[in-house]
Design an enzyme around this catalytic site. Structure first.
Site, PDB file in Angstrom:
ATOM      1  N   GLU A 470       5.870   0.917   7.427  1.00 55.71           N
ATOM      2  CA  GLU A 470       5.948  -0.073   6.355  1.00 55.71           C
ATOM      3  C   GLU A 470       6.071   0.669   5.019  1.00 55.71           C
ATOM      4  O   GLU A 470       7.156   0.923   4.564  1.00 55.71           O
ATOM      5  CB  GLU A 470       4.734  -1.000   6.410  1.00 55.71           C
ATOM      6  N   GLU A 743      -7.299  -2.429   5.159  1.00 55.06           N
ATOM      7  CA  GLU A 743      -6.455  -3.612   4.976  1.00 55.06           C
ATOM      8  C   GLU A 743      -7.236  -4.888   5.268  1.00 55.06           C
ATOM      9  O   GLU A 743      -7.120  -5.876   4.558  1.00 55.06           O
ATOM     10  CB  GLU A 743      -5.263  -3.525   5.926  1.00 55.06           C
TER      11      GLU A 743
HETATM   12  C1  BGC Z   1       1.528  -5.621   4.111  1.00 49.65           C
HETATM   13  C2  BGC Z   1       0.700  -6.245   3.031  1.00 49.65           C
HETATM   14  C3  BGC Z   1       1.585  -7.264   2.390  1.00 49.65           C
HETATM   15  C4  BGC Z   1       1.744  -8.307   3.454  1.00 49.65           C
HETATM   16  C5  BGC Z   1       2.383  -9.568   3.039  1.00 49.65           C
HETATM   17  C6  BGC Z   1       1.813  -6.657   5.132  1.00 49.65           C
HETATM   18  O1  BGC Z   1       2.559  -6.206   6.170  1.00 49.65           O
HETATM   19  O2  BGC Z   1       0.944  -4.496   4.633  1.00 49.65           O
HETATM   20  O3  BGC Z   1      -0.133  -5.514   2.343  1.00 49.65           O
HETATM   21  O4  BGC Z   1       1.222  -7.713   1.163  1.00 49.65           O
HETATM   22  O5  BGC Z   1       2.372  -7.788   4.586  1.00 49.65           O
HETATM   23  O6  BGC Z   1       1.523 -10.527   3.264  1.00 49.65           O
END
Ligand code: BGC
Length: 871
Positions: A470, A743
């Site tokens: 990501e 997270e």
């Molecule tokens: C990310 C987040 C991002 C989110 C959207 C995820 O995959 O890691 O931090 O803001 O997607 O909701």
């Protein structure tokens, strides 16, 4: 009256640059700080002198009656390309004091016009390229310099990621240059002073070039490749000035030659494979025979999108030694660096030629081995194949990056010795400016974890996470985290660049996408709290760095976002249609459904719409756009009325009975009457208590909930939440040994297993946005005017804390607040920088707020401490 006490002024800085070589601003704003122990000193006027490269003064302002010292307009003529200027400043105080001239500080412009670029883009021939994330290729060219050299500049960038070399030496110390911007619109180049690397006679310039973000894989769901093109290229323009004043130019063009090198595969996510036997010795030095190399192709490139950086590059910032060597369940060797970081390993290894050592990375262990599932499709595996030298061989991959605390070292030849493997921490080389600590070691560790998550996630752009497939510039994450980031590091320059990308993507897509740079893996559509970054991030930069210029630069983007949402919401002013992330990762959301928040996403979206409409109104006002100011103020009021109508009962209850809903309504001032506010405040306290003082908020509510509680006087509840150690809470991860912000509230479950959800990173800064509350309210150091020109010193103790302190290098100079207390007294010490003032608001009952000027001030009051009494 003339004071004799020293008044020392720093040499001016240019814009937000720490290294003003190759800047892109033709009229760079200047800032300085004054050091003096004259109490309450403020500036009455300044003088600036600008000189050329030879020291000839070109501009002397004479005394300008002004108290401004931050981002003061450039007083000289606009600069052209390659112009070097010195600047110095002298200040005069309102008390009649006068300082000496500062040191001269220097800046040099880069190539400001597309027409300055003579370099073509030289790319490896297609046959050498391989599939995306394939080998890094070498490019080189010999050239001759006919006379002694006075000075030389290398202007350089790439379609891909590169490391440039001159005469066998790596140029500069950038990592993963040119970094990642929205390449379609903005590609950064760097300017290096390479005078010392060149010599009269034979010279060689070269580059190792990998796919990076340009052609390599980026993003989730399997990712995308070739986002910016299927060919990589190097773009370099070497400008030499001889001692006799004549010049020469060496550029990338059809005379370059290309060959494979030792990097057989390079991927940002998967890692790098390096076979040291394949390094053509001396390839970037004169005398190397490149007869067997292939001619490079000249590829199309558009110099009009080349821009100079506004902030520092990514660099190697720190080296960590392993703290422990562990043995995994199958006998694997696992190193624990004691800290979750973004970076890579550097190894020192000796063994037989052709032997391969493999390095794997992970953030956490599970069942004693590396936990790889959270990395999703990122292999995060590097491999080094030995040359077989008699002496140890040293290697660090150059075209990849990993998020890790643990590394598994496979097939190490012989015994792994102390110092054989180190972790090289890499991130944007921003200046650390703020710090915080307090008497609770867990809260202090939480803060340290926030700092590390910012470090791990500022790798050229503000990302969500540094480890899995990501690592994107998710707008929502930096939106909530920007105030914290701005306290911890001088991120004004880097975020200015990212905002320019945001505006460029927004113009092309017609909306602010979920992440910037945009990679079309999802539909480009607006989402509250994410797209709102377009408005909130520039506002935070204004508030924290006093930079009105960033508001000016982003104004069209800020307006376009609010206009887009206003059109979507229509006459009812409720944003209740379309896609939303909502209060993403509410702790009640199940592992496989992070969207499933308890708070209605229409409530979240409408609250944000009211908030950002109001910020645009305030911005319009500051920029002197009166009609806009009135229009957006009316819009903000209308959205607020709609919010109240739809979501608030007359007595002050909300349609969603959640911590996030009340936090939004209270913090964003969306309630109509004091009675409603009082009732909403009580309800929030009840809800937090009903949740057993566990956090009940996701990305949206988390940064606001403590502020909302404090706004209604519920300090105890805010502290109960802040010091909660059970899951979910801020301190739960600390009790689990976290060294970064997770997270999810429960990325690791209490039994030590890793959360089964897809979204399980151990390095995501968003939930760490509470650090801004630690700075402003726990320590008590908050901005009361843009750039901290006025501080608000209002520490509010609680949670059994007996002391806290915060310090910040503000644009006016160093500020700090520290306090200690006993059962019955409290002492606050505040340092206010010259040119600034502070409003001191002690917490003790009979305290009178007072205004102080620069200097160090101490206040003691008698303060009964119920939370200390309680023990
Ligand atoms: C990310 C987040 C991002 C989110 C959207 C995820 O995959 O890691 O931090 O803001 O997607 O909701």
């Amino acid at each position: 009256m003339q004071h004799l006490t020293a008044l020392h002024v720093s040499g001016p800085t240019f814009e937000h640059h720490r290294e003003p070589l190759g800047i892109g601003e033709s009229a760079p704003r200047l800032s300085w700080t004054t050091v003096t122990d004259l109490p309450g000193w403020t500036q009455a006027g300044y003088e600036i002198e600008i000189c050329d490269a030879d020291g000839t003064v070109l501009t002397a302002t004479g005394r300008v009656e002004s108290a401004e010292s931050v981002l003061v307009p450039w007083p000289g003529d606009a600069l052209g390309s390659r112009e070097r200027r010195g600047a110095r400043v002298r200040v005069h105080g309102r008390d009649g004091s006068s300082g000496d001239w500062s040191e001269w500080t220097w800046a040099e412009t880069g190539l400001l016009e597309a027409a300055d670029w003579r370099a073509k883009a030289a790319g490896p021939p297609a046959e050498l390229l391989g599939p995306p994330d394939g080998p890094a290729l070498l490019l080189r060219r010999d050239f001759t310099l006919r006379a002694p050299i006075a000075r030389a500049r290398l202007y350089v960038t790439a379609h891909g990621v590169y490391e440039a070399e001159l005469n066998g030496q790596v140029v500069g110390d950038d990592v993963l240059a040119p970094g990642w911007t929205s390449y379609t619109y903005r590609l950064r180049y760097r300017t290096h002073d390479v005078t010392a690397l060149l010599r009269q006679g034979a010279n060689t310039i070269g580059a190792a070039l990998a796919d990076g973000w340009h052609r390599g894989k980026v993003g989730f769901y399997g990712g995308a490749t070739g986002v910016y093109g299927d060919r990589t290229a190097f773009v370099a323009q070497l400008e030499i000035t001889y001692e006799d004043g004549t010049t020469d130019l060496v550029t990338t063009d059809e005379h370059w030659r290309c060959a494979p090198g030792p990097v057989t595969a390079a991927s940002l996510y998967n890692g790098e494979k390096y076979d040291a036997r394949l390094l053509p010795g001396g390839w970037s030095s004169p005398g190397f025979d490149d007869g067997a190399w292939r001619p490079a192709d000249v590829l199309a490139h558009d110099p009009s999108r080349l821009v100079a950086p506004t902030g520092p590059p990514v660099r190697r910032i720190e080296i960590l030694r392993p703290r422990k060597t562990l043995t995994g369940p199958a006998g694997e060797t696992i190193l624990d660096f004691g800290q979750n970081v973004s970076g890579r390993l550097r190894i020192r290894v000796q063994g037989p030629a052709g032997h391969t050592v493999t390095l794997r990375h992970a953030e956490v262990l599970e069942n004693g081995g590396l936990s790889l599932r959270p990395l999703r499709q990122a292999a995060a595996t590097d491999a080094y194949t030995l040359r077989g030298d008699d002496a140890p061989e040293e290697w660090e991959p150059r075209f990849t990056l990993h998020g890790f605390r643990y590394a598994q070292i496979d097939d190490w030849p012989g015994q792994l010795g102390e110092g054989d493997v180190e972790a090289v921490v890499c991130h944007t080389d921003m200046r650390p400016v703020g710090s915080f600590s307090c008497s609770d070691p867990d809260l202090t560790r939480l803060h340290e974890n926030v700092v590390w998550s910012l470090r791990g996630n500022y790798v050229d752009l503000p990302t969500d996470c540094p480890q899995r497939d990501e690592r994107l510039g998710w707008t929502g994450d930096i939106q909530v985290f920007a105030p914290t980031a701005a306290f911890l590091y001088d991120c004004a320059g880097p975020l200015t660049s990212w905002l320019a990308d945001l505006a460029a993507e927004q113009t092309a897509l017609g909306t602010v996408p979920h992440y910037v740079p945009w990679v079309p893996l999802l539909p480009a559509e607006p989402a509250a709290a994410w797209g709102d970054a377009a408005v909130i991030v520039p506002w935070v930069l204004y508030e924290r760095f006093g930079d009105l210029g960033v508001l000016r630069a982003q104004y069209a983007s800020m307006k376009a976002w609010v206009d887009e949402i206003a059109a979507l919401a229509g006459e009812g002013h409720l944003w209740d249609k379309g896609f939303q992330f909502g209060d993403w990762l509410d702790p009640a959301a199940p592992p496989d459904d992070p969207f499933k928040a308890r708070t209605d996403s229409a409530l979240v979206a409408t609250a944000y719409h009211a908030w950002t409409a109001r910020i645009v109104a305030d911005t319009a006002d500051l920029l002197g756009h009166a009609a806009d100011a009135a229009r957006y103020a009316e819009l903000a009021a209308a959205v607020r009325r709609a919010f109240v109508r739809e979501f608030v009962t007359p007595s002050g209850r909300l349609a969603c009975d959640t911590q996030t809903a009340y936090a939004l309504a209270l913090h964003l001032d969306l309630l109509d009457t004091p009675a409603q506010r009082e009732r909403a405040g009580r309800r929030l306290v009840e809800l937090v208590a009903a949740d057993g003082h566990h956090i009940g908020t996701g990305f949206v509510g988390t940064p606001l909930v403590c502020d909302a509680l404090v706004a209604v006087g519920a300090y105890d509840t805010a502290y109960e939440l802040l010091t909660q150690r059970e899951c979910p809470s801020w301190l739960y991860p600390v009790t689990m040994g976290a060294t970064t912000i997770w997270e999810r509230w429960d990325s690791m479950l209490p039994d030590g297993t890793v959360n089964p959800g897809e979204m399980t990173s151990f390095n995501h800064y968003a939930l760490g946005a509470v650090a801004d509350f630690l700075h402003r309210t726990v320590a008590g150091l908050a901005p009361a005017a843009p750039g901290y020109r006025r501080l608000r010193v209002a520490p509010r103790p609680g949670g059994g804390l007996t002391g806290a302190d915060a310090s910040l290098e503000t644009p006016y100079g160093p500020a700090s607040v520290s306090w200690t207390r006993t059962e019955s007294t409290m002492t606050i010490t505040a340092t206010v920088p010259p040119g600034a003032t502070a409003e001191i608001v002690p917490p003790w009952p009979d305290a009178v707020a007072q205004e102080v000027g620069s200097g160090t001030h101490t206040f003691t009051g008698s303060y009964r401490s119920p939370d200390l009494d309680r023990g």
